[in-house]
Design a protein around this motif. Structure first.
Motif, PDB file in Angstrom:
ATOM      1  N   LEU B  64      31.269   3.919  19.063  1.00 56.08           N
ATOM      2  CA  LEU B  64      32.038   2.930  18.602  1.00 56.08           C
ATOM      3  C   LEU B  64      32.937   2.755  20.544  1.00 56.08           C
ATOM      4  O   LEU B  64      32.479   4.794  21.023  1.00 56.08           O
ATOM      5  CB  LEU B  64      33.409   4.059  18.050  1.00 56.08           C
ATOM      6  N   PRO B  65      33.343   2.147  20.458  1.00 57.88           N
ATOM      7  CA  PRO B  65      33.330   2.227  21.952  1.00 57.88           C
ATOM      8  C   PRO B  65      34.791   2.836  22.070  1.00 57.88           C
ATOM      9  O   PRO B  65      35.797   3.081  21.739  1.00 57.88           O
ATOM     10  CB  PRO B  65      33.996   0.625  22.655  1.00 57.88           C
ATOM     11  N   ASN B  66      35.157   3.596  23.609  1.00 55.63           N
ATOM     12  CA  ASN B  66      36.047   4.542  23.110  1.00 55.63           C
ATOM     13  C   ASN B  66      37.689   4.057  23.802  1.00 55.63           C
ATOM     14  O   ASN B  66      37.814   4.319  25.077  1.00 55.63           O
ATOM     15  CB  ASN B  66      36.141   6.080  23.968  1.00 55.63           C
ATOM     16  N   TYR B  67      37.865   2.763  23.704  1.00 50.52           N
ATOM     17  CA  TYR B  67      39.246   2.052  24.091  1.00 50.52           C
ATOM     18  C   TYR B  67      40.337   2.960  23.847  1.00 50.52           C
ATOM     19  O   TYR B  67      40.605   3.075  22.739  1.00 50.52           O
ATOM     20  CB  TYR B  67      38.925   0.933  23.354  1.00 50.52           C
ATOM     21  N   ILE B  68      41.256   3.228  24.579  1.00 51.87           N
ATOM     22  CA  ILE B  68      42.899   3.853  24.459  1.00 51.87           C
ATOM     23  C   ILE B  68      43.923   2.824  23.958  1.00 51.87           C
ATOM     24  O   ILE B  68      44.021   1.803  24.921  1.00 51.87           O
ATOM     25  CB  ILE B  68      43.130   5.113  25.672  1.00 51.87           C
TER      26      ILE B  68
END
Lengths: 144, 153
Positions: B64-68
């Motif tokens: 999973l991408p670590n998007y804030i």
């Protein structure tokens, strides 16, 4: 001052199993060292459980037992032997923090430092407590 | 349903309900001030969940991408385009990768507000207007906007 304190079965069981496994390993090592065989295994097991329950409870009280007391001025949060006492006026913001598995903490901020009040573990409605704390912080801020 | 009740529902649904499949909103502030506007809810989190057992965490960490991410809700529906601009600046400043903005109101959604939603071109911000009395929802046409519908009701 309102006080909330709840027995946390999960934490107690954790403490109990730590003690139980520790005692069992100790017994196994002792037996291996003295090349002896265990006789009266049922009695030993019963004794092990009783000692683990007692020691586990003491460990739980000293390490995990939670208690939270508060009023309009401040709060006292006890976790095991650790005790934190503070006035609401020290804090400038409050949030609801999800720790996972549906458990919520009320997080109070002092600049970038924060302190978590484990509302779900204490069986307090975290949302209601958050609104209450918001009012305390607002009121205390105005009084200064 | 009234606005305060809906805001509580929205907050709970985003933190512990269906929205967890989209992002892990871990923290929620109420009455949060951004410039001259006060938002009823400001939430932040990330798309990489930190919950679950070893395999779930390993999957999240590797796949999973670590998007804030953020979600904001306001009851001030006037000057919608200015609010959207404020949030775009706020997201840029705080380095949020994407966000949801929810306008909550009592009463049917006027065509002017729906037209304002058509004008949302920013890809990283999904915008929705919710009428809490009829549970009517209008969203921006971008991907994030379309995704919002199921989590707002």
């Amino acid at each position: 001052m309102k006080t909330y304190s709840r027995f946390q079965l999960y934490q107690f069981l954790k403490a109990f199993f730590v003690m139980f496994i520790g005692l069992t390993v100790l017994l196994a090592i002792t037996t291996a060292i003295f090349h002896s065989t265990i006789s009266g295994i049922q009695i030993l097991l019963a004794l092990n459980i009783i000692v683990s329950l007692t020691a586990g409870y003491i460990y739980y009280r000293n390490r995990y037992a939670l208690s939270f007391s508060y009023d309009g001025q401040g709060f006292v949060l006890k976790e095991g032997k650790e005790e934190r006492e503070a006035a609401w006026s020290r804090f400038d913001a409050v949030s609801l923090y999800h720790t996972g598995y549906g458990d919520l903490n009320v997080r109070v901020y002092q600049g970038t430092d924060f302190l978590d009040i484990p509302a779900s573990a204490l069986k307090i409605d975290a949302s209601d407590l958050r609104f209450e704390v918001m009012e305390f912080i607002k009121k205390e801020g105005k009084d200064e | 349903m009234e606005i305060p009740e809906y805001l509580n529902f929205l907050e709970k649904n985003l933190m512990t309900g269906s929205a967890r499949w989209v992002a892990d909103f871990t923290e929620s502030f109420r009455k949060y001030k951004i410039e001259d506007k006060t938002f009823e809810i400001f939430m932040r989190g990330s798309t990489r969940t930190k919950q679950g057992l070893f395999l779930a965490r390993f999957f999240a960490w590797t796949m999973l991408p670590n998007y804030i991410v953020t979600c904001l809700a306001t009851t001030q529906t006037e000057n919608m385009s200015k609010t959207i601009m404020t949030i775009e600046n706020f997201m840029h400043e705080k380095e949020f990768h994407w966000g949801w903005l929810v306008f909550v109101r009592e009463g049917s959604i006027p065509p002017s507000l729906k037209n304002s939603l058509e004008g949302v071109t920013e890809k990283t911000l999904g915008v929705a207007v919710v009428d809490v009395t009829k549970k009517e929802i209008a969203t921006s046409k971008n991907y994030l906007g379309r995704q919002m519908t199921s989590h707002l009701r």
